[in-house]
Design an enzyme around this catalytic site. Structure first.
Site, PDB file in Angstrom:
ATOM      1  N   CYS A 122      38.272  41.406 -44.793  1.00 33.39           N
ATOM      2  CA  CYS A 122      39.135  40.640 -44.972  1.00 33.39           C
ATOM      3  C   CYS A 122      38.696  39.362 -43.745  1.00 33.39           C
ATOM      4  CB  CYS A 122      40.632  40.671 -44.913  1.00 33.39           C
ATOM      5  SG  CYS A 122      42.055  39.617 -44.753  1.00 33.39           S
ATOM      6  N   CYS A 147      26.451  32.217 -34.857  1.00 40.30           N
ATOM      7  CA  CYS A 147      25.135  32.403 -34.881  1.00 40.30           C
ATOM      8  C   CYS A 147      24.286  32.343 -35.940  1.00 40.30           C
ATOM      9  CB  CYS A 147      24.628  33.777 -34.044  1.00 40.30           C
ATOM     10  SG  CYS A 147      25.115  35.199 -35.027  1.00 40.30           S
ATOM     11  N   CYS A 206      30.746  40.228 -35.634  1.00 36.90           N
ATOM     12  CA  CYS A 206      29.301  39.881 -35.907  1.00 36.90           C
ATOM     13  C   CYS A 206      28.416  40.642 -34.997  1.00 36.90           C
ATOM     14  CB  CYS A 206      29.022  38.262 -35.716  1.00 36.90           C
ATOM     15  SG  CYS A 206      27.174  38.006 -35.817  1.00 36.90           S
TER      16      CYS A 206
HETATM   17 FE    FE Z   1      27.347  35.863 -34.998  1.00 33.97          FE
END
Ligand code: FE
Length: 148
Positions: free
Chosen positions: A120, A51, A97
């Protein structure tokens, strides 16, 4: 509160490479040492490959020796979600995310001080945006002209 990107599975399949899709949407882990950003040291920002959210900055990137890009802190904590992951015998903390929900990797508590954190992250979940190098091109041109 962050924007939320919601797409159908088919939309993600169409948009992402098979490798990006496997990591971001299916929680896969790329093999250690194979990702394109493991050894990158250039200045810039690491965006979500799904995104475009600005997830990590090169200033927090360090060489963990793990074979995956490693960061000591997120660029914007609001854009990172952390979840306990019980897929392994020892629970880990998964990192996603915060905008599109894509799987990024895991965070461990053995990173460098002062944060002590080691994010990580799979290279396939990231897109590197190199910082603009102002002045570098001009200096190179001057050098070329003086030799000519
Ligand atoms: Fe994203």
């Amino acid at each position: 509160m962050t924007d939320t990107v919601v797409k159908s599975d088919q939309e993600w399949r169409d948009q992402l490479t098979p490798e990006q899709y496997a990591v971001l949407r299916r929680g896969a882990t790329e093999r250690a040492g194979t990702g394109q950003y493991v050894h990158v040291k250039a200045a810039g920002q690491y965006l979500c490959a799904g995104c475009g959210a600005e997830l990590f900055d090169s200033s927090t990137k360090f060489d963990s020796g793990s074979g995956w890009p490693s960061f000591s802190a997120p660029a914007n904590a609001e854009l990172i979600e952390e979840h306990r992951d019980f897929k392994m015998i020892v629970p880990r903390t998964e990192v996603r995310c915060g905008r599109c929900g894509g799987h990024l990797g895991h965070v461990f508590g053995d990173g460098p001080q002062p944060s002590g954190q080691r994010y990580c992250i799979n290279s396939a979940a990231l897109r590197f945006a190199k910082a603009a190098s102002v002045g570098a091109d001009a200096a190179a041109e001057d050098h070329t002209e003086s030799k000519a």
